[in-house]
Design a protein around this motif. Structure first.
Motif, PDB file in Angstrom:
ATOM      1  N   CYS A 198       0.848  -1.186   0.000  1.00  0.00           N
ATOM      2  CA  CYS A 198       0.000   0.000   0.000  1.00  0.00           C
ATOM      3  C   CYS A 198       0.888   1.242   0.000  1.00  0.00           C
ATOM      4  CB  CYS A 198      -0.922   0.021   1.214  1.00  0.00           C
ATOM      5  SG  CYS A 198      -2.210  -1.251   1.180  1.00  0.00           S
ATOM      6  N   ARG A 199       0.445   2.280  -0.670  1.00  0.00           N
ATOM      7  CA  ARG A 199       1.197   3.523  -0.765  1.00  0.00           C
ATOM      8  C   ARG A 199       0.359   4.685  -0.252  1.00  0.00           C
ATOM      9  NH1 ARG A 199       4.750   0.597  -1.083  1.00  0.00           N
ATOM     10  NH2 ARG A 199       6.268   0.244  -2.747  1.00  0.00           N
ATOM     11  N   TRP A 200       1.053   5.640   0.368  1.00  0.00           N
ATOM     12  CA  TRP A 200       0.413   6.848   0.908  1.00  0.00           C
ATOM     13  C   TRP A 200       0.659   8.008  -0.046  1.00  0.00           C
ATOM     14  CZ3 TRP A 200      -3.262   8.410   3.836  1.00  0.00           C
ATOM     15  CH2 TRP A 200      -3.286   9.699   4.352  1.00  0.00           C
ATOM     16  N   PHE A 201      -0.416   8.708  -0.390  1.00  0.00           N
ATOM     17  CA  PHE A 201      -0.348   9.874  -1.274  1.00  0.00           C
ATOM     18  C   PHE A 201      -0.828  11.095  -0.514  1.00  0.00           C
ATOM     19  CE2 PHE A 201      -0.764   6.174  -3.932  1.00  0.00           C
ATOM     20  CZ  PHE A 201       0.050   6.417  -5.034  1.00  0.00           C
ATOM     21  N   GLU A 202      -0.147  12.203  -0.708  1.00  0.00           N
ATOM     22  CA  GLU A 202      -0.521  13.467  -0.074  1.00  0.00           C
ATOM     23  C   GLU A 202      -1.140  14.393  -1.105  1.00  0.00           C
ATOM     24  OE1 GLU A 202       3.174  14.811   1.502  1.00  0.00           O
ATOM     25  OE2 GLU A 202       3.080  13.509   3.275  1.00  0.00           O
ATOM     26  N   TRP A 203      -1.769  15.450  -0.608  1.00  0.00           N
ATOM     27  CA  TRP A 203      -2.327  16.469  -1.492  1.00  0.00           C
ATOM     28  C   TRP A 203      -1.316  17.580  -1.691  1.00  0.00           C
ATOM     29  CZ3 TRP A 203      -6.073  14.387  -3.862  1.00  0.00           C
ATOM     30  CH2 TRP A 203      -6.985  13.561  -3.219  1.00  0.00           C
ATOM     31  N   ASP A 204      -0.983  17.833  -2.923  1.00  0.00           N
ATOM     32  CA  ASP A 204      -0.091  18.939  -3.264  1.00  0.00           C
ATOM     33  C   ASP A 204      -0.980  20.140  -3.555  1.00  0.00           C
ATOM     34  OD1 ASP A 204       2.061  20.455  -3.903  1.00  0.00           O
ATOM     35  OD2 ASP A 204       2.568  19.417  -5.755  1.00  0.00           O
ATOM     36  N   VAL A 205      -0.942  21.119  -2.675  1.00  0.00           N
ATOM     37  CA  VAL A 205      -1.871  22.251  -2.757  1.00  0.00           C
ATOM     38  C   VAL A 205      -1.109  23.546  -2.961  1.00  0.00           C
ATOM     39  CG1 VAL A 205      -3.784  23.437  -1.610  1.00  0.00           C
ATOM     40  CG2 VAL A 205      -3.325  21.029  -1.110  1.00  0.00           C
ATOM     41  N   GLU A 206      -1.570  24.338  -3.885  1.00  0.00           N
ATOM     42  CA  GLU A 206      -1.005  25.672  -4.096  1.00  0.00           C
ATOM     43  C   GLU A 206      -2.147  26.675  -4.125  1.00  0.00           C
ATOM     44  OE1 GLU A 206       1.398  28.210  -7.510  1.00  0.00           O
ATOM     45  OE2 GLU A 206       1.645  26.032  -7.412  1.00  0.00           O
ATOM     46  N   LYS A 207      -2.001  27.736  -3.348  1.00  0.00           N
ATOM     47  CA  LYS A 207      -3.055  28.739  -3.257  1.00  0.00           C
ATOM     48  C   LYS A 207      -2.489  30.104  -3.607  1.00  0.00           C
ATOM     49  CE  LYS A 207      -4.379  30.482   0.676  1.00  0.00           C
ATOM     50  NZ  LYS A 207      -4.990  30.739   1.992  1.00  0.00           N
ATOM     51  N   SER A 208      -3.227  30.821  -4.448  1.00  0.00           N
ATOM     52  CA  SER A 208      -2.912  32.217  -4.722  1.00  0.00           C
ATOM     53  C   SER A 208      -4.218  32.990  -4.685  1.00  0.00           C
ATOM     54  CB  SER A 208      -2.226  32.366  -6.084  1.00  0.00           C
ATOM     55  OG  SER A 208      -3.125  32.033  -7.126  1.00  0.00           O
ATOM     56  N   ALA A 209      -4.146  34.268  -4.939  1.00  0.00           N
ATOM     57  CA  ALA A 209      -5.350  35.099  -4.866  1.00  0.00           C
ATOM     58  C   ALA A 209      -6.361  34.701  -5.927  1.00  0.00           C
ATOM     59  CB  ALA A 209      -4.977  36.573  -5.021  1.00  0.00           C
ATOM     60  N   GLU A 210      -5.902  34.165  -7.063  1.00  0.00           N
ATOM     61  CA  GLU A 210      -6.801  33.887  -8.174  1.00  0.00           C
ATOM     62  C   GLU A 210      -6.941  32.401  -8.497  1.00  0.00           C
ATOM     63  OE1 GLU A 210      -5.363  36.116 -11.442  1.00  0.00           O
ATOM     64  OE2 GLU A 210      -5.857  38.065 -10.571  1.00  0.00           O
ATOM     65  N   VAL A 211      -5.971  31.591  -8.105  1.00  0.00           N
ATOM     66  CA  VAL A 211      -5.966  30.207  -8.544  1.00  0.00           C
ATOM     67  C   VAL A 211      -5.727  29.256  -7.364  1.00  0.00           C
ATOM     68  CG1 VAL A 211      -4.793  28.507  -9.999  1.00  0.00           C
ATOM     69  CG2 VAL A 211      -5.142  30.821 -10.851  1.00  0.00           C
ATOM     70  N   HIS A 212      -6.493  28.170  -7.319  1.00  0.00           N
ATOM     71  CA  HIS A 212      -6.236  27.066  -6.408  1.00  0.00           C
ATOM     72  C   HIS A 212      -5.890  25.853  -7.271  1.00  0.00           C
ATOM     73  CE1 HIS A 212      -9.025  28.703  -2.973  1.00  0.00           C
ATOM     74  NE2 HIS A 212      -8.128  29.577  -3.374  1.00  0.00           N
ATOM     75  N   THR A 213      -4.842  25.145  -6.958  1.00  0.00           N
ATOM     76  CA  THR A 213      -4.542  23.903  -7.649  1.00  0.00           C
ATOM     77  C   THR A 213      -4.404  22.797  -6.625  1.00  0.00           C
ATOM     78  OG1 THR A 213      -2.144  24.312  -7.616  1.00  0.00           O
ATOM     79  CG2 THR A 213      -3.368  25.062  -9.554  1.00  0.00           C
ATOM     80  N   LEU A 214      -4.823  21.627  -6.999  1.00  0.00           N
ATOM     81  CA  LEU A 214      -4.790  20.477  -6.115  1.00  0.00           C
ATOM     82  C   LEU A 214      -4.471  19.244  -6.936  1.00  0.00           C
ATOM     83  CD1 LEU A 214      -5.472  19.279  -3.247  1.00  0.00           C
ATOM     84  CD2 LEU A 214      -7.783  18.879  -4.138  1.00  0.00           C
ATOM     85  N   CYS A 215      -3.516  18.450  -6.477  1.00  0.00           N
ATOM     86  CA  CYS A 215      -3.223  17.190  -7.148  1.00  0.00           C
ATOM     87  C   CYS A 215      -2.585  16.228  -6.160  1.00  0.00           C
ATOM     88  CB  CYS A 215      -2.323  17.395  -8.374  1.00  0.00           C
ATOM     89  SG  CYS A 215      -0.696  18.056  -8.003  1.00  0.00           S
ATOM     90  N   PRO A 216      -2.756  14.924  -6.371  1.00  0.00           N
ATOM     91  CA  PRO A 216      -2.128  13.955  -5.479  1.00  0.00           C
ATOM     92  C   PRO A 216      -0.655  13.780  -5.826  1.00  0.00           C
ATOM     93  CG  PRO A 216      -3.366  12.831  -7.191  1.00  0.00           C
ATOM     94  CD  PRO A 216      -3.588  14.301  -7.402  1.00  0.00           C
ATOM     95  N   LYS A 217       0.156  13.492  -4.820  1.00  0.00           N
ATOM     96  CA  LYS A 217       1.572  13.197  -5.057  1.00  0.00           C
ATOM     97  C   LYS A 217       1.997  12.077  -4.125  1.00  0.00           C
ATOM     98  CE  LYS A 217       3.747  16.405  -1.789  1.00  0.00           C
ATOM     99  NZ  LYS A 217       4.794  17.430  -1.611  1.00  0.00           N
ATOM    100  N   LEU A 218       2.923  11.242  -4.599  1.00  0.00           N
ATOM    101  CA  LEU A 218       3.425  10.152  -3.775  1.00  0.00           C
ATOM    102  C   LEU A 218       4.195  10.724  -2.597  1.00  0.00           C
ATOM    103  CD1 LEU A 218       3.716   7.098  -3.453  1.00  0.00           C
ATOM    104  CD2 LEU A 218       5.797   7.231  -4.836  1.00  0.00           C
TER     105      LEU A 218
END
Length: 404
Positions: A134-154
């Motif tokens: 089994c593998r654990w993945f975290e959320w890679d989150v970037e926040k700015s005033a105009e854009v939110h991005t979210l993606c899984p990363k090992l």
């Protein structure tokens, strides 16, 4: 001329990956501040392992409502079919009832098929079962005033206790996110404290093959079932079996879920396959006695889940149909025929119980908005009352000679 193809609705998309598991992302619980702004991608991930689609730049600013992210996992396995193995993230817009036409993010897992998945309710990340570990993945989150991005990363975090344990067919966190349970193809059941991964329960051969498991809402009990024989209920604190739930006649148990009933007591539902189709068996969680069994589908139930508020049950069938039942009487409230071309592999209710996500081996994902039958019922009642009042008024008006 042949009939033109009817376009798929916006709440249905195909993403090129046969899916085996699905869940909603607890976006509101993800701590955005834990990632430095503008952080670069993990250097260990190559450009062909992770890609971010156009959907990621469409996220709303902080003042808007939190976006609805939907994560699913699957693939083509070890063969050279050309079908990728991946964890896929999509976004759902409830206003327009539309799924993003491209994945918001897609993380490749090489030759390892991510088969089962459990998302941590607190937003820490997700655990996926691969063929051997089994593998654990975290959320890679970037926040700015105009854009939110979210993606899984090992993650760099290695789940040592779930390394080289073979294929795990069931994974689940309790509601608090303080315990993780894993059930293996070899029938082994393991329960860990989270995040320390201290072992709480390890039962070798709990079942011949362990297919499904679920924690009660208070985390006190765990139910598990295999490919044959009875389901078993475990007291997590004492690590002991407290009940064995036998099948009847030709039943084969396939899925299990705890829920709260209308009187706030817990109830256990088990989806069963019979010679006549799919049934739901209900169990009393005080006595562990069978309360009843009701046939709900002519076809085999291939996926099953219960809404967080306990008011709805969802069944997916081998024919691609989706049935949404109310917990009172197990009556069908909504049915989506041929929701998928292949059999339904996973169902997931949103945290507010208003939407249902489903996936299939045909590489498709669908989100179904659930109608509020109570509001509809109240409106219908008022319409009936109004019609009666108008009829009475017309009757008296005619008798008084007001109307010709």
């Amino acid at each position: 001329m042949g009939k033109s193809r009817v376009p798929d609705p916006p709440n249905f998309q195909k993403y090129g990956v046969p899916f085996y598991s699905a869940a909603w992302v607890p976006y509101k619980n993800i701590t955005l501040e834990h990632e430095p702004q503008g952080q670069e991608k993990d250097s260990n991930q190559s450009s062909d392992e992770i890609s971010v689609g156009d959907g990621s730049s469409a996220a709303p600013p902080e003042s808007s409502a939190a976006p609805n992210y939907f994560v699913f996992a699957g693939g083509g396995g070890e063969g050279r079919s050309g079908i990728p193995n991946a964890v896929v993230l999509a976004r759902f817009d409830s206003t327009s009832n539309a799924l993003s036409d491209q994945p918001v993010a897609k993380l490749g897992t090489g030759s390892d098929l991510p088969y089962r998945m459990a998302v941590h309710p607190g937003g820490d990340g997700l655990v996926c079962s691969l063929p051997k570990s089994c593998r654990w993945f975290e959320w890679d989150v970037e926040k700015s005033a105009e854009v939110h991005t979210l993606c899984p990363k090992l993650s760099d975090k290695v789940l040592t206790q779930l390394e080289d344990v073979g294929q795990q067919l069931a994974l689940a966190f309790n509601n608090e996110g303080s315990a993780l349970a894993a059930g293996g193809e070899d029938g082994n059941l393991r329960v860990f404290k989270w995040p320390s991964m201290e072992i709480v329960l390890h039962e070798a051969g709990a079942h011949t093959t362990l297919k499904d498991l679920d924690f009660s809402s208070d985390g006190k009990y765990l139910v598990s079932l295999g490919n044959s024989g009875p389901a078993r209920v475990w007291d997590v604190t004492s690590s002991t079996v407290i009940a064995s739930l036998p099948k009847e006649n030709d039943e084969v148990f396939s899925s299990c879920r705890f829920a709260e009933s209308n009187d706030k007591n817990q109830v256990l539902y088990i989806a069963a396959v019979t010679g006549k189709g799919g049934s739901i068996v209900t169990w009393n969680t005080s006595t562990w006695k069978r309360m009843g069994s009701k046939p709900v589908a002519r076809d085999t139930i291939s996926a099953f889940n219960v809404s967080p508020d306990g008011k709805l049950l969802a069944c997916g069938t081998t024919q691609g149909d989706i049935l949404i039942l109310n917990s009172t009487g197990l009556r069908v409230q909504t049915m989506v025929r041929k929701a998928h071309l292949g059999f339904v592999t996973a169902l997931a209710f949103s945290q507010d119980s208003r939407t249902l996500a489903s996936v299939s081996l045909d590489s498709s994902a669908r989100v179904t908005i659930i109608d509020d039958k109570k509001k509809t019922g109240r409106l219908s009642l008022w319409v009936i009352v109004l019609i009666i009042l108008v009829a009475v008024a017309v009757y008296f008006a005619k008798n008084e000679g007001i109307l010709g």
